[in-house]
Design a protein around this motif. Structure first.
Motif, PDB file in Angstrom:
ATOM      1  N   LEU A  72      29.193  23.069 -18.530  1.00 13.07           N
ATOM      2  CA  LEU A  72      28.529  21.345 -19.262  1.00 13.07           C
ATOM      3  C   LEU A  72      27.184  21.737 -19.526  1.00 13.07           C
ATOM      4  N   ILE A  73      26.610  21.852 -17.688  1.00 12.52           N
ATOM      5  CA  ILE A  73      25.654  21.876 -17.327  1.00 12.52           C
ATOM      6  C   ILE A  73      24.978  22.940 -18.201  1.00 12.52           C
ATOM      7  N   LYS A  75      25.747  25.019 -19.848  1.00 10.01           N
ATOM      8  CA  LYS A  75      25.659  25.225 -21.758  1.00 10.01           C
ATOM      9  C   LYS A  75      25.704  25.881 -22.387  1.00 10.01           C
ATOM     10  N   ASN A  76      26.870  27.295 -21.382  1.00  7.97           N
ATOM     11  CA  ASN A  76      27.876  28.377 -21.896  1.00  7.97           C
ATOM     12  C   ASN A  76      29.228  27.967 -22.501  1.00  7.97           C
ATOM     13  N   LEU A  77      28.969  27.745 -23.628  1.00 10.42           N
ATOM     14  CA  LEU A  77      30.296  28.003 -24.427  1.00 10.42           C
ATOM     15  C   LEU A  77      31.278  28.141 -24.145  1.00 10.42           C
ATOM     16  N   LEU A  80      32.610  27.368 -21.161  1.00 13.42           N
ATOM     17  CA  LEU A  80      33.036  26.381 -21.065  1.00 13.42           C
ATOM     18  C   LEU A  80      34.919  26.117 -21.620  1.00 13.42           C
TER      19      LEU A  80
END
Length: 608
Positions: A72-73, A75-77, A80
């Motif tokens: 989330l922080i 921003k690595n899909l 995630l």
């Protein structure tokens, strides 16, 4: 935060339980674990499953931190999605391991209780008649059922709970300290502060539970008394149905109220506790935030989230372990109750080198200075001496309570003499093989017991390999075959609970047929006709007479018609032989027998 565990009041013991807490010793623990040893491989596998399950259950909390920080922080899909799938797989694995653990626990528990039931049943089968007459039947059944079933709960719950909670705590603490020792220490300090107050509400619930259990015991007592065959008959005959219903309704209503109070006890207290329990996570967020913002740049939001999640995971195990002492003590008490029965000495045992005569038994009996008492308060038999020769018949008469039934119970060693000796075919019964002795003695009592099965099953209880011809021959001798033939199902006719579908005379004749299948050398008729009508008695008399003529026999009777067939009459009073001889001499002696004749036998004599 998840709800606090252990609030069922299990963490408290009543004063009665505290006083009855057994002393936990090394021999006791060794004895308990001796039942686990045959299954140590399965138990080791359970331990491995618990360890693996504890790790797997905590991993999602750890992965949550990575999901927040990297996914989330950061921003690595891809990270995630990977972490979410991994967390899901770990949770699934933990649940599957939990299923395996539950199966292994149940398997071990069932096999241990199987072993305990078998060994206790075998032990109880060896206990003397004294054990069953002095101990409460309900208590015996409770030890065999409820107590041993409680062992299953101990294995599947208490032992597993201890291992699971300890391992969960260890894994959680190690993980927390790896993340941040300051926040981990804050969490450790907080946990007991919120777990301990639950004991107060638990104590209230435990008190109510105990009262409800006592109330339930009262209900069970009423049910046992009023719904048994004899109890229900008494209720009907005295028209007490309404009284018994009102009694049951009153206790039942009390139990319902107690159960409601138990469920509601401490609910408001728990509302307050759950409200304030949120302080733990909030405090970690506060301390973690201060550390992250001012002192430790390496501490992340994910780390704080992991620590809060792990803290929540610790509440249950800590609270459970705080209360586990009581569960442990109750477990010890349960094992102690079972071991109490195991440790009761077997009063009637085979001698080390039992005598098994090779010659056919003649059934000769000799009593030499026999004394006997059930307890130290009153002696039942005092210096009893007599000999019953092979082929002869002795009748034993006397007032109620004079020791007649006790005397004959000494012959098959249902009890052992206090002093003196009872000899069977010239050998002390205490030296004879028990199986040999009892196979050669047939007893027909006044209170005939039949199992709730068919006539055939009840007869075969005496001789499992008896043929149809054997059954027919025995039933003809017992004067019951014509009755059986007239039944639509014949030998397969169901007799009902305790033989209640049969009349008293039919049960008695069936009992005689069952004894005849044993083909015993000695026949004992213990008041076999005293409670029957004249027609039933006549049929039984017709069955008994030829048996007495061909076998050694003892008759205990209240009917003159039975006594007159004896070769000798022995008169007992207060455990002593006060008169002996034949009817004609005794009736004119002016003694106890004369009194019995005048009060009990004279009218019967006129009707003969």
């Amino acid at each position: 935060m998840p709800p606090l565990h252990g609030m069922g009041g299990r963490g408290f013991m009543s004063e009665e339980e505290k006083q009855a807490v057994p002393k936990v010793t090394l021999p006791l623990l060794k004895r308990i674990f001796s039942y686990l040893m045959p299954y140590w491989k399965q138990f080791a596998l359970v331990l491995f499953c618990i360890l693996l399950s504890s790790v797997c259950h905590l991993l999602p909390s750890v992965l949550t931190g990575r999901i927040i920080d990297d996914g989330l922080i950061g921003k690595n899909l891809q990270a995630l999605i990977t972490l979410i799938v991994l967390s899901l797989l770990v949770s699934l694995t933990a649940n599957l391991i939990g299923v395996a653990e539950s199966y292994l626990n149940a398997w071990i528990a069932q096999h241990i209780t199987f072993d305990m039931r078998n060994s206790l049943f075998a032990h109880l089968q060896k206990m003397s008649q004294r054990f069953f007459t002095t101990n409460n039947q309900g208590d015996i059944i409770t030890r065999m059922t409820t107590d041993i079933s409680g062992v299953e709960s101990i294995i599947t719950s208490t032992f597993s709970s201890i291992l699971s909670n300890v391992l969960t705590l260890v894994v959680a603490l190690v993980t927390m300290y790896q993340k941040n020792w300051i926040l981990a220490t804050v969490g450790i300090v907080i946990v007991p502060l919120f777990a301990l107050p639950t004991r107060k509400a638990g104590k209230t619930r435990w008190t109510l539970t105990r009262e409800a259990q006592e109330c339930n015991d009262t209900i069970n007592g009423i049910l046992n008394e009023t719904l048994s065959v004899s109890g229900q008959l008494l209720v009907k005959l005295f028209g007490r149905e309404k009284t018994e219903y009102e009694k049951y309704e009153s206790v039942n209503k009390k139990m319902i109220k107690l159960h409601i109070k138990e469920r509601m006890a401490g609910r408001w207290f728990f509302v307050v506790i759950h409200t304030f329990s949120s302080i733990g996570p909030l405090l970690l967020y506060l301390v973690g935030g201060i550390l992250m913002m001012r002192y430790d740049e390496n501490l992340t939001v994910g780390d704080i989230t992991v620590l809060v999640a792990l803290l929540g995971r610790m509440y249950g195990p800590v609270n459970s372990l705080l209360n586990i002492q009581v569960d442990w003590m109750r477990s010890m008490a349960l094992f102690t109750r079972i071991f109490d029965y195991y440790d009761m000495p077997i009063e009637i045992q085979n001698p080390e080198n039992p005598v098994i005569p090779t010659n056919e038994s003649t059934g000769e009996i000799t009593f030499s200075d026999v004394c006997f008492s059930y307890n130290d308060e009153r002696q039942i038999l005092k210096k009893v001496n007599f000999t019953l020769k092979s082929g002869d018949c002795i009748a034993i008469v006397g007032p109620s309570g004079s020791g007649k039934s006790t005397l004959v119970n000494l012959i098959p060693r249902l009890y052992d003499v206090d002093s003196g000796s009872v000899c069977f075919d010239g050998v002390d019964v205490r030296q004879l093989d028990l199986t040999y002795l009892r196979q050669n003695i047939g007893v027909v009592t006044q209170d005939t017991y039949l199992f709730n099965g068919s006539i055939r099953e009840n007869l075969l209880y005496a001789k499992a390999d008896a043929t149809e011809d054997d059954l027919i021959a025995a039933c003809k001798k017992a004067n019951i075959y014509d009755f059986i033939q007239n039944q639509s199902e014949g030998f397969d006719t169901i007799v009902g609970n305790r033989g209640l579908k049969l009349s008293g005379g039919e049960k008695q004749r069936l009992s005689i047929a069952r004894v005849l299948l044993k083909d015993p050398a000695l026949l004992i008729f213990d008041e076999a006709t005293s409670s029957l009508d004249s027609i039933s008695e006549k049929k039984i008399q017709d069955a008994i007479e030829p048996l007495i003529a061909e076998r050694t026999s003892i008759l205990i009777a209240h009917r003159l018609s039975t006594i007159l067939q004896a070769d000798e009459i022995i008169v007992l009073k207060d455990g002593e032989i006060v008169e002996r001889g034949q009817h004609d001499r005794l009736v004119n002696s002016g003694g106890i027998y004369t009194e019995l004749y005048e009060t009990q036998f004279k009218l019967e004599k006129k009707g003969m």
